[in-house]
Scaffold this active site. Sequence first.
Site: not given
Ligand code: PLP
Length: 422
Positions: A275-278, A318, A346-347, A375
Amino acid sequence: MDHFLYRDGALYAEDVPVTEIAAAVGTPFYVYSTATLKRHFQLFDDALAWGDHLVCFAMKSASNQAIIKLLGDAGAGMDVVSGGEYLRAKAAGIPGERIVFSGVGKTADEMRMALEGGIRQFNVESEPEMIVLDQVAQSLGVVAPITVRVNPDVDAKTHAKIATGKSENKFGIPISRARDVYAMAAKMPGLKVIGIDVHIGSQLTELAPFEAAYRKVAELTETLRADGHEITRLDLGGGLGIPYSRSNEAPPLPTDYGDLIKRTVGHLGCEIEIEPGRLISGNAGLMVSKVIYVKSGEDRDFLILDGAMNDLIRPAMYDAYHDIVPVIEPQPGAEPAKYDIVGPVCESGDTFAKGRVMPAVMPDDLVAFRSAGAYGAVMSSEYNSRPLIPEVLVDGDQFAVIRARPTYEEMIARDTLPEWLV
Ligand SMILES: *Cc1c(COP(=O)(O)O)cnc(C)c1O
């Protein structure tokens, strides 16, 4: 690697000058590269080519319909964490059998939505959730395929807000209790256990924590099989980090990650999901902003941009680092300047960088935040009544707005007055 390079003295998104997009949509805005998104998906797909697998893009990192559609067309599945993300995936044409439902707080309504619309599996995170899912599935006369997310108690060595695999985190069930929980699931008529899920955190810059977690998953697979469960699928989560600063970070490559998976769990004959996102979306996007003022303070200079923490919250939230570069390429040998780079909100937290050394820029110059594709837009808000900024997709020499900037009128019209105030 990405497709945002200087060409003839100016920054390009693939074959489109960033200045041309800015002229068309105004600043600030997000711009994504199709070639980068596709290439990063392909790297993961190739890294797992040794076996049966599905790469599920973590939609929470970037969930615009156009991004989901192009990754789906390339063969990606989707990892969703809410009913809204589920519906976004479906709306972009992703079939239910390629959608995985993760998250610690799925509601009965969200479960029903996914069971009716089609779902590959639920990654269940607790016993109470399991009980509700069993009831919802039975009420619909269907059986919900599940994995149980186990918490392997591994330190991902990443920022505390994005570490998820230690026993103190809210995610999953402790791996030590897994046998009991699987035994309980096996007795529920609305559920079918098919595998195991693990996700230990985000922005991991070394492979060792993955290795530790996946070895525990392999061991658990053998144990659960001996207990009589059919374990045919392993969801190994996301989390591979990206280089935010070009100079000193070299996170692991997807190929090495794929080899690690093969080495640790490949012998089990399971279908592999990740499940890659980033790593897919992060370096595929820029946020482009304009300098409003250069302000000299007592002991420092401030670069005040038209982009702010509401548009890109990662630095405030972060302490994240983003490379910030001028859109017009600086002359070789130009004197660098040192700025605190801030937005108009304004922070004091609305600070992108402190004491950043970069080429000197002037009011009205454009700057680009690199690695802002993940993100970024998804975490933006209209704080300080700053309308959500547009998203643009580039593909070769063409570009299109994939989410328009709302007008001030549209933003204000979302509020309504109660009748006693009219
Ligand atoms: C956030 C998340 C991801 C993706 O994480 P990345 O760091 O963006 O690859 C995959 N699986 C689950 C369950 C998540 O919460």
